[in-house]
Design a protein around this motif. Sequence first.
Motif, PDB file in Angstrom:
ATOM      1  N   CYS A   1       0.847  -1.185   0.000  1.00  0.00           N
ATOM      2  CA  CYS A   1       0.000   0.000   0.000  1.00  0.00           C
ATOM      3  C   CYS A   1       0.891   1.246   0.000  1.00  0.00           C
ATOM      4  O   CYS A   1       1.847   1.339   0.772  1.00  0.00           O
TER       5      CYS A   1
ATOM      6  N   CYS B   1       0.047   3.108   3.714  1.00  0.00           N
ATOM      7  CA  CYS B   1       0.427   2.512   5.010  1.00  0.00           C
ATOM      8  C   CYS B   1       1.488   1.428   4.878  1.00  0.00           C
ATOM      9  O   CYS B   1       2.011   0.954   5.885  1.00  0.00           O
TER      10      CYS B   1
ATOM     11  N   CYS C   1      -6.807  -0.887  -0.237  1.00  0.00           N
ATOM     12  CA  CYS C   1      -6.087  -1.414   0.920  1.00  0.00           C
ATOM     13  C   CYS C   1      -7.114  -1.706   2.027  1.00  0.00           C
ATOM     14  O   CYS C   1      -7.894  -0.824   2.390  1.00  0.00           O
TER      15      CYS C   1
ATOM     16  N   CYS D   1      -6.226   0.683   5.353  1.00  0.00           N
ATOM     17  CA  CYS D   1      -6.405   2.129   5.413  1.00  0.00           C
ATOM     18  C   CYS D   1      -7.302   2.662   4.285  1.00  0.00           C
ATOM     19  O   CYS D   1      -7.490   3.873   4.164  1.00  0.00           O
TER      20      CYS D   1
ATOM     21  N   GLN E   1      -6.903   3.032   1.205  1.00  0.00           N
ATOM     22  CA  GLN E   1      -6.244   3.691   0.081  1.00  0.00           C
ATOM     23  C   GLN E   1      -6.503   2.882  -1.210  1.00  0.00           C
ATOM     24  O   GLN E   1      -6.352   1.675  -1.215  1.00  0.00           O
TER      25      GLN E   1
HETATM   26 ZN   LIG Z   1      -2.991   0.975   3.359  1.00  0.00          ZN
END
Ligand SMILES: [Zn+2]
Length: 228
Positions: free
Chosen positions: A205, A208, A219, A222, A224
């Motif tokens: 990711c 993170c 992800c 998080c 993303q």
């Molecule tokens: Zn992430």
Amino acid sequence: MRVLLFLAAILGLAALPLQAQAQAGRPGNVNDMILEVMRTDLGKDKEAMAMWLPQEFFVAAGMTQAPGLDSRELEKELAFLKDYAVFMVQAKTKGEDGPVSLSTSQLRALATLVDESGRSVKPLTELPAKVEATLNAVRQGFSAKGREDFRLLVFPGRSQDGGPLMASPTRRGAISLRLAKVDAFPGMALTWKTPLASFVKPVACAKCGEPLQPAWSFCPWCAQPAGK
Ligand SMILES: [Zn+2]
């Protein structure tokens, strides 16, 4: 073709997926690949198992058997396999005296390969000599391992309208192997969603840093968007 010598040994691995887990965890590892290309469908009156054998799998398996080989050379030697989608299939149905394996011709009649956009192809009945020779090596591997019940189905790599490959373990998509119902066999559908993690480089990711499965769009830690 020297690579044929390795193929019988590959099937040794294919017949022993659990033992193969011992070395799992490295990207591009043939043991991880075996676990990812295998699908099962067990139920009342049926017992079905299929392994998708992409060209990339043959290359990785060849490299495992002969680590000194030049991988690009092997890649070139096996490039012709890209034009086909090869599956190893075992399908059993309830017979009068116990489970009976469907024959190659039965499977050919029942099978269809369908991609994520709904394009479909039927297995080939006539194969070029080079493909036939490769498959014969694989078959020898089966019988050496007491896996005579495995059948090989070879589909054309592309549908008649051309377009992209029906199945690739490295691009985003999905491929389904369907078997129609016949007599006591209730039919089945096995699906592989791609990319398969062991066939592509691992990704992290961007936000993170957690490891992501290549097929994920986001992800899970998080949220993303992947690849951003
Ligand atoms: Zn992430």
